[in-house]
Design an enzyme around this catalytic site. Sequence first.
Site, PDB file in Angstrom:
ATOM      1  N   LYS A 186       0.823  -1.217   0.000  1.00 37.85           N
ATOM      2  CA  LYS A 186       0.000   0.000   0.000  1.00 37.85           C
ATOM      3  C   LYS A 186       0.862   1.275   0.000  1.00 37.85           C
ATOM      4  O   LYS A 186       2.084   1.204   0.103  1.00 37.85           O
ATOM      5  CB  LYS A 186      -0.953  -0.028   1.193  1.00 37.85           C
ATOM      6  CG  LYS A 186      -1.967  -1.180   1.131  1.00 37.85           C
ATOM      7  CD  LYS A 186      -2.798  -1.138  -0.128  1.00 37.85           C
ATOM      8  CE  LYS A 186      -4.034  -2.007  -0.092  1.00 37.85           C
ATOM      9  NZ  LYS A 186      -3.810  -3.447  -0.010  1.00 37.85           N
TER      10      LYS A 186
HETATM   11  C1  LIG Z   1     -10.150  -2.796  -1.699  1.00 41.19           C
HETATM   12  C2  LIG Z   1      -9.517  -3.498  -0.540  1.00 41.19           C
HETATM   13  N1  LIG Z   1     -10.163  -3.554   0.630  1.00 41.19           N
HETATM   14  C3  LIG Z   1      -9.632  -4.164   1.708  1.00 41.19           C
HETATM   15  C4  LIG Z   1      -8.402  -4.752   1.660  1.00 41.19           C
HETATM   16  C5  LIG Z   1      -7.871  -5.451   2.877  1.00 41.19           C
HETATM   17  O1  LIG Z   1      -6.730  -4.847   3.394  1.00 41.19           O
HETATM   18  P1  LIG Z   1      -5.858  -5.597   4.500  1.00 41.19           P
HETATM   19  O2  LIG Z   1      -4.949  -6.548   3.777  1.00 41.19           O
HETATM   20  O3  LIG Z   1      -5.106  -4.502   5.194  1.00 41.19           O
HETATM   21  O4  LIG Z   1      -6.803  -6.283   5.410  1.00 41.19           O
HETATM   22  C6  LIG Z   1      -7.680  -4.724   0.473  1.00 41.19           C
HETATM   23  C7  LIG Z   1      -6.349  -5.357   0.399  1.00 41.19           C
HETATM   24  O5  LIG Z   1      -5.659  -5.344  -0.558  1.00 41.19           O
HETATM   25  C8  LIG Z   1      -8.244  -4.084  -0.655  1.00 41.19           C
HETATM   26  O6  LIG Z   1      -7.593  -4.044  -1.831  1.00 41.19           O
END
Ligand SMILES: Cc1ncc(COP(=O)(O)O)c(C=O)c1O
Length: 390
Positions: A186
């Site tokens: 990210k």
């Molecule tokens: C659109 C979206 N929402 C939620 C997430 C979840 O993030 P995390 O891996 O921090 O839980 C991601 C992860 O890539 C994502 O692309």
Amino acid sequence: MRPTFLPFAAPSIGEEEIAEVVDTLRSGWLTTGPKVGRFEEEFAARVRAQHAVAVNSCTAALHLALEAVGIKRDDEVITSPMTFAATGEVIHYFGARPVFVDIDPVTMSIDPALLAATITRCRRPKAIIPVHVAGLACDMDPIAAIARQHGLKIIEDAAHAFPTRYKGRMIGAIGDVTCFSFYSTKTITTGEGGMATTDDPAIAERMRMMSLHGISKNAWTRYEAGGSWYYEILSPGFKYNMTDLAAALGLAQLKKADQFLARRQAIARRYTEAFAALADCLETPPDAPADSQHSWHLYVIKLRLDRLNVDRDQFITELKAARIGVSVHFIPLHMHPYYRETYGYRPEDFPRAREVYRRIISLPIYPSMTDADVESVIDAVTAVCRSHAK
Ligand SMILES: Cc1ncc(COP(=O)(O)O)c(C=O)c1O
């Protein structure tokens, strides 16, 4: 051809991050402690939110947000099919139903006009999760108007959207709760991590409590001088707290967020300029309007399949052969076996998401890419387009 493989994504970790983590290791405070508190304060200030709750993923933040606004069994939560597994699964955790609304084919985010039409068919709509795909803000004004009209809570999936602005306002201070990701790919990272921001003190308090077993106060204050051993479990919560080791990374990364953004913007500009010459083979992603700001977490091209004699998968195979790492964001949720089998969704139910999915490729875009890396991506995409143009 490039001498080495260019990864699709890579974190930018410098001496500042290393020093901050070493400082944490030497402090003896490894789990949730003073650095988490500082990271929350600095992040909240950066997105102009009143409260921020640091957790161990964006998925955890989304889960806590839906819990805090009171999602219950059989409620309906509206979202876009063009998203990652996390957005859908957190709805399932409550026994609630994910209701998908098709996308705007250009921005790839939920189409407010279709949202207005869908909601009239819902029985128990309670919340909407707009997803700011790639780091471009959804059109929040019509979404907020529809939410107000129908009494829906807005939980933003801003996993891609730091730092993103919508009409002058930072993403993080618009919906009831906004959920960010600090996963290693990210725009800023803590390895794994997330943040939920809100202006509502009661929602913040509930999320904070539920992020640590539903106990009545922050565990770490129990062990401070003057802290008490006593606590009460008020609700069966979760174990979602962020560690100080992760927050140490976050504090150092936050200081570099503007510098990272500037590099991502420069790469996006260069891609868009170079790909203008390939307009017959592909579409470039839209930038944000003048009063808004794209975080450029992802740079997603859309192939013009009618003008090429290859499909997207073969295009990717050829980019990989040219040593360029790429990805696809996303395989729409409704096309996955779980959603088809559980909710009876068919691929054609959301034709725009299905159609766009067949055409998209995410290209590498991250601060540590050199200008030569960027040119090698342009060269490879150009070569594949040229050798397969009809
Ligand atoms: C659109 C979206 N929402 C939620 C997430 C979840 O993030 P995390 O891996 O921090 O839980 C991601 C992860 O890539 C994502 O692309």
